[in-house]
Design a protein around this motif. Structure first.
Motif, PDB file in Angstrom:
ATOM      1  N   UNK A 168       0.792  -1.282   0.029  1.00  0.00           N
ATOM      2  CA  UNK A 168      -0.099  -0.112   0.015  1.00  0.00           C
ATOM      3  C   UNK A 168       0.855   1.196   0.026  1.00  0.00           C
ATOM      4  N   UNK A 169       0.795   1.878  -1.156  1.00  0.00           N
ATOM      5  CA  UNK A 169       1.792   3.120  -1.247  1.00  0.00           C
ATOM      6  C   UNK A 169       0.699   4.493  -1.397  1.00  0.00           C
ATOM      7  N   UNK A 170       0.977   5.661  -0.566  1.00  0.00           N
ATOM      8  CA  UNK A 170       1.796   5.623   0.497  1.00  0.00           C
ATOM      9  C   UNK A 170       1.782   4.698   1.610  1.00  0.00           C
ATOM     10  N   UNK A 171       2.462   4.428   2.384  1.00  0.00           N
ATOM     11  CA  UNK A 171       2.441   3.590   3.664  1.00  0.00           C
ATOM     12  C   UNK A 171       1.141   4.082   4.675  1.00  0.00           C
ATOM     13  N   UNK A 172       0.434   3.473   4.944  1.00  0.00           N
ATOM     14  CA  UNK A 172      -0.461   3.864   5.913  1.00  0.00           C
ATOM     15  C   UNK A 172      -0.085   4.431   7.270  1.00  0.00           C
ATOM     16  N   UNK A 173      -0.695   5.741   7.353  1.00  0.00           N
ATOM     17  CA  UNK A 173      -0.245   6.478   8.609  1.00  0.00           C
ATOM     18  C   UNK A 173       0.014   5.688  10.031  1.00  0.00           C
ATOM     19  N   UNK A 174      -1.045   4.664  10.458  1.00  0.00           N
ATOM     20  CA  UNK A 174      -0.684   3.925  11.355  1.00  0.00           C
ATOM     21  C   UNK A 174       0.370   3.029  11.556  1.00  0.00           C
ATOM     22  N   UNK A 175       0.632   2.638  10.519  1.00  0.00           N
ATOM     23  CA  UNK A 175       1.823   1.670  10.364  1.00  0.00           C
ATOM     24  C   UNK A 175       3.198   2.490  10.568  1.00  0.00           C
ATOM     25  N   UNK A 176       3.050   3.897  10.120  1.00  0.00           N
ATOM     26  CA  UNK A 176       4.298   4.763  10.273  1.00  0.00           C
ATOM     27  C   UNK A 176       4.364   5.124  11.650  1.00  0.00           C
ATOM     28  N   UNK A 177       3.138   5.210  12.293  1.00  0.00           N
ATOM     29  CA  UNK A 177       3.166   5.716  13.603  1.00  0.00           C
ATOM     30  C   UNK A 177       3.679   4.612  14.673  1.00  0.00           C
ATOM     31  N   UNK A 178       3.359   3.386  14.407  1.00  0.00           N
ATOM     32  CA  UNK A 178       3.708   2.386  15.094  1.00  0.00           C
ATOM     33  C   UNK A 178       5.310   2.228  15.122  1.00  0.00           C
ATOM     34  N   UNK A 179       5.989   2.359  13.778  1.00  0.00           N
ATOM     35  CA  UNK A 179       7.137   2.345  13.675  1.00  0.00           C
ATOM     36  C   UNK A 179       8.132   3.326  14.411  1.00  0.00           C
ATOM     37  N   UNK A 180       7.325   4.542  14.478  1.00  0.00           N
ATOM     38  CA  UNK A 180       7.793   5.747  15.188  1.00  0.00           C
ATOM     39  C   UNK A 180       7.744   5.389  16.696  1.00  0.00           C
ATOM     40  N   UNK A 181       6.901   4.756  17.124  1.00  0.00           N
ATOM     41  CA  UNK A 181       6.757   4.596  18.569  1.00  0.00           C
ATOM     42  C   UNK A 181       7.123   3.167  19.227  1.00  0.00           C
ATOM     43  N   UNK A 182       7.821   2.432  18.029  1.00  0.00           N
ATOM     44  CA  UNK A 182       8.244   0.999  18.467  1.00  0.00           C
ATOM     45  C   UNK A 182       9.131   0.804  19.531  1.00  0.00           C
ATOM     46  N   UNK A 183       9.405  -0.146  20.411  1.00  0.00           N
ATOM     47  CA  UNK A 183      10.404  -0.252  21.460  1.00  0.00           C
ATOM     48  C   UNK A 183      11.717  -0.401  21.021  1.00  0.00           C
ATOM     49  N   UNK A 184      12.499  -0.026  21.864  1.00  0.00           N
ATOM     50  CA  UNK A 184      13.879  -0.146  21.469  1.00  0.00           C
ATOM     51  C   UNK A 184      14.691  -1.135  22.476  1.00  0.00           C
ATOM     52  N   UNK A 185      14.115  -1.563  23.520  1.00  0.00           N
ATOM     53  CA  UNK A 185      14.829  -2.168  24.506  1.00  0.00           C
ATOM     54  C   UNK A 185      15.063  -3.791  23.864  1.00  0.00           C
ATOM     55  N   UNK A 186      13.773  -4.054  23.401  1.00  0.00           N
ATOM     56  CA  UNK A 186      13.680  -5.741  23.002  1.00  0.00           C
ATOM     57  C   UNK A 186      12.796  -5.862  21.486  1.00  0.00           C
ATOM     58  N   UNK A 187      13.536  -5.466  20.621  1.00  0.00           N
ATOM     59  CA  UNK A 187      13.005  -5.319  19.348  1.00  0.00           C
ATOM     60  C   UNK A 187      13.479  -6.032  18.149  1.00  0.00           C
ATOM     61  N   UNK A 188      12.745  -6.323  17.084  1.00  0.00           N
ATOM     62  CA  UNK A 188      13.283  -6.921  15.812  1.00  0.00           C
ATOM     63  C   UNK A 188      13.459  -8.590  15.857  1.00  0.00           C
ATOM     64  N   UNK A 189      13.481  -8.974  14.835  1.00  0.00           N
ATOM     65  CA  UNK A 189      13.332 -10.611  14.644  1.00  0.00           C
ATOM     66  C   UNK A 189      14.674 -11.223  15.304  1.00  0.00           C
ATOM     67  N   UNK A 190      15.853 -10.305  15.464  1.00  0.00           N
ATOM     68  CA  UNK A 190      17.110 -10.979  15.761  1.00  0.00           C
ATOM     69  C   UNK A 190      16.826 -11.364  17.394  1.00  0.00           C
ATOM     70  N   UNK A 191      16.024 -10.793  18.184  1.00  0.00           N
ATOM     71  CA  UNK A 191      15.889 -11.074  19.677  1.00  0.00           C
ATOM     72  C   UNK A 191      15.035 -12.312  19.962  1.00  0.00           C
ATOM     73  N   UNK A 192      14.434 -12.781  18.671  1.00  0.00           N
ATOM     74  CA  UNK A 192      13.975 -14.309  18.851  1.00  0.00           C
ATOM     75  C   UNK A 192      14.195 -15.106  17.666  1.00  0.00           C
ATOM     76  N   UNK A 193      15.265 -14.732  17.287  1.00  0.00           N
ATOM     77  CA  UNK A 193      15.947 -15.836  16.305  1.00  0.00           C
ATOM     78  C   UNK A 193      16.010 -17.083  16.564  1.00  0.00           C
ATOM     79  N   UNK A 194      16.109 -17.484  17.371  1.00  0.00           N
ATOM     80  CA  UNK A 194      16.106 -19.068  17.825  1.00  0.00           C
ATOM     81  C   UNK A 194      14.703 -19.791  17.949  1.00  0.00           C
ATOM     82  N   UNK A 195      13.605 -18.820  17.805  1.00  0.00           N
ATOM     83  CA  UNK A 195      12.409 -19.330  17.840  1.00  0.00           C
ATOM     84  C   UNK A 195      12.030 -20.401  16.658  1.00  0.00           C
TER      85      UNK A 195
END
Length: 269
Positions: A168-195
């Motif tokens: 979907x272009x442009x990217x939906x506003x709520x998805x952009x907003x979620x990315x802006x307010x994403x957590x920084x302590x435990x985030x991204x696939x790397x932290x669960x890479x062994x799952x």
């Protein structure tokens, strides 16, 4: 004539989750159509730590029933403790159980998107009695394989995001907003890479809908759900979508499929 639907009611609040006897944290939740008598749909966001607002558009495309979103610990409007040991899939599962206990909800349809599907799947392992049905949207069985595929496609595709993530272009506003307010302590696939998803015992299996987008970067890492989970009833691939199927071209179809599946399983087995 088009039917005019009234705006859904919205209730917000905080549940409390614990890590030690003295360490308690707040988990933000938002409930649409709280007083509707149908079995609620509980939606578990992905990331890890991509807060739940990017999934709110689901409300517009499913039949009316209570719909519960929440921000997992570490992102969005929930607390974000800095101790890395306070985060894991099993602790996320227990947090979800604490939330549902505090909301006093006996039965739910459980939808997990992306990594949220892994949390939902593991929730069924431990708390199956609460779950009427399980919906795994764009969920991988093997996180390492998913990350490898993501990295491969990102390198090889000049328009990776628009092709394999959100078409979907442009990217939906709520998805952009979620990315802006994403957590920084435990985030991204790397932290669960062994799952890796392991089979559930028969007592923990629930009627399951698999739904994904044809172009999703995680497709190759989601191919063996049928081997792991005999309770898969439907496996739907939306042909115009990638990873964020609820806001792409097939969003309405996605909602219709969800509504039909849940209605089928609202009745007691």
């Amino acid at each position: 004539l088009m039917s005019v639907t009234s705006q859904p009611s919205i209730d917000e609040g905080y549940a409390t989750v614990s890590r030690t006897e003295s360490d308690n944290y707040s988990l933000y939740y938002r409930i649409y159509n709280k007083d509707d008598p149908k079995i609620p749909l509980v939606i578990v966001h992905g990331g890890p730590s991509l807060p739940s607002q990017y999934l709110y558009p689901i409300v517009d495309n499913v039949d009316k029933r209570p719909i519960i979103f929440y921000d997992q610990l570490g992102c969005g409007k929930s607390d974000e403790p800095k101790q890395i040991e306070y985060y894991s899939i099993s602790q996320s599962v227990n947090d979800l159980e604490s939330l549902l206990e505090q909301l006093d909800i006996p039965h739910v349809h459980l939808l997990g998107h992306s990594f949220g599907g892994n949390v939902a799947y593991e929730y069924c392992r431990h708390f199956p009695a609460r779950v009427k049905s399980l919906i795994l949207a764009n969920t991988s069985t093997n996180m390492k394989k998913c990350l490898q595929e993501y990295n491969r496609l990102e390198k090889s595709s000049p328009s990776f995001w628009e092709t394999h993530a959100c078409r979907q272009v442009p990217m939906p506003g709520l998805l952009l907003d979620a990315m802006k307010h994403g957590g920084r302590t435990w985030c991204g696939m790397e932290v669960v890479v062994d799952y890796v998803a392991e089979p559930l015992v028969p007592e923990s299996q629930r009627p399951t809908l698999l739904i994904s987008g044809k172009y999703d970067f995680g497709t190759a890492a989601a191919e063996n759900w049928h081997e792991i989970l005999p309770s898969v009833e439907n496996d739907v691939v939306l042909v115009n979508s990638a990873h964020y199927i609820h806001v792409e071209a097939d969003a309405r179809v996605f909602g219709e499929i969800l509504s039909e599946f849940m209605a089928h399983h609202d009745v007691d087995d």
